[in-house]
Design an enzyme around this catalytic site. Structure first.
Site, PDB file in Angstrom:
ATOM      1  N   TRP A   1       0.681  -1.191   0.000  1.00  0.00           N
ATOM      2  CA  TRP A   1       0.031  -0.067  -0.045  1.00  0.00           C
ATOM      3  C   TRP A   1       0.894   1.339   0.049  1.00  0.00           C
ATOM      4  CZ3 TRP A   1      -4.863  -0.063  -0.844  1.00  0.00           C
ATOM      5  CH2 TRP A   1      -5.767   0.992  -0.682  1.00  0.00           C
TER       6      TRP A   1
ATOM      7  N   GLU B   1      -0.352  -5.511   7.761  1.00  0.00           N
ATOM      8  CA  GLU B   1       0.359  -6.981   7.820  1.00  0.00           C
ATOM      9  C   GLU B   1       1.647  -6.859   8.263  1.00  0.00           C
ATOM     10  OE1 GLU B   1      -3.540  -6.321   6.224  1.00  0.00           O
ATOM     11  OE2 GLU B   1      -1.736  -5.475   5.418  1.00  0.00           O
TER      12      GLU B   1
ATOM     13  N   THR C   1     -10.081   9.826   7.433  1.00  0.00           N
ATOM     14  CA  THR C   1     -10.592   9.166   8.767  1.00  0.00           C
ATOM     15  C   THR C   1      -9.372   8.887   9.804  1.00  0.00           C
ATOM     16  OG1 THR C   1     -10.157   6.963   7.744  1.00  0.00           O
ATOM     17  CG2 THR C   1     -12.128   8.025   7.177  1.00  0.00           C
TER      18      THR C   1
ATOM     19  N   HIS D   1      -8.289   5.967  10.548  1.00  0.00           N
ATOM     20  CA  HIS D   1      -7.836   4.659  10.524  1.00  0.00           C
ATOM     21  C   HIS D   1      -6.331   4.602  10.636  1.00  0.00           C
ATOM     22  CE1 HIS D   1      -6.381   6.252   6.471  1.00  0.00           C
ATOM     23  NE2 HIS D   1      -5.636   5.194   6.538  1.00  0.00           N
TER      24      HIS D   1
ATOM     25  N   PHE E   1      10.866  -0.227  13.129  1.00  0.00           N
ATOM     26  CA  PHE E   1       9.618   0.445  12.833  1.00  0.00           C
ATOM     27  C   PHE E   1      10.062   1.401  11.704  1.00  0.00           C
ATOM     28  CE2 PHE E   1       6.503   3.822  13.010  1.00  0.00           C
ATOM     29  CZ  PHE E   1       5.326   3.144  13.127  1.00  0.00           C
TER      30      PHE E   1
ATOM     31  N   ARG F   1       9.721  12.399   3.167  1.00  0.00           N
ATOM     32  CA  ARG F   1      10.514  11.681   3.870  1.00  0.00           C
ATOM     33  C   ARG F   1      10.853  10.314   3.224  1.00  0.00           C
ATOM     34  NH1 ARG F   1       7.438  15.334   6.213  1.00  0.00           N
ATOM     35  NH2 ARG F   1       8.068  15.914   8.244  1.00  0.00           N
TER      36      ARG F   1
END
Length: 158
Positions: free
Chosen positions: A31, A67, A95, A97, A122, A136
């Site tokens: 994504w 995921e 939103t 999310h 991370f 970034r």
């Protein structure tokens, strides 16, 4: 320090361990691929520039940032993987999310790292908009992928 005040691609390499025999897994969210591919390229390049052999870098793709925790766990449990770098990008949007996904991913990666006692990094961007993500991912603020790779190397010396 926020990346608005620091370039993500500028870091100290003093005292880095020899990683020529270490193996890294880079898990990449599909994504926001225009961002995550640049982050992957930065991480890969930084690992190579700091002594990691190309054959010691494994890449796996997952559908999205949510995921990343499971994908990272699959590789963290392997005895021949020394560190995992999770690459993703969750843009704020309209939103909330991103709040749920970013929290879940951060907690999930932390849990995987602690469970397998190895660095799980991370490398997920959490920008407010597309431009901040691009800034970034090789833009004016450097590349979060570079930072994630150097963090993985430094954590192997810990």
């Amino acid at each position: 320090m926020s990346s608005a005040n620091k370039n993500l691609s500028e870091f100290s390499t003093a005292g880095l361990p020899d990683v020529s025999q270490k193996r890294f897994a880079i898990i990449v969210a599909e994504w926001n691929t225009e961002v995550t591919e640049v982050l992957f390229e930065g991480a890969y390049k930084t690992l190579i520039e700091n002594g990691v052999k190309a054959e010691n870098i494994v890449r796996a793709n997952v559908p999205g940032s949510y995921e990343l925790s499971f994908g990272s766990q699959v590789f963290a449990q392997k005895a021949d993987i020394d560190a995992v770098i999770a690459i993703g990008c969750v843009i704020q949007g309209e939103t909330k999310h991103n709040d749920y996904i970013n929290h879940a991913v951060a907690q999930g990666l932390t849990n995987v790292s602690l469970k397998y006692n190895k660095p799980v990094i991370f490398g997920v961007l959490t920008p407010n908009n597309q431009q901040q993500a691009l800034d970034r991912a090789g833009g004016v603020h450097g590349n979060k992928g570079d930072e994630a790779a150097i963090t993985a190397i430094k954590m192997l010396a810990f």
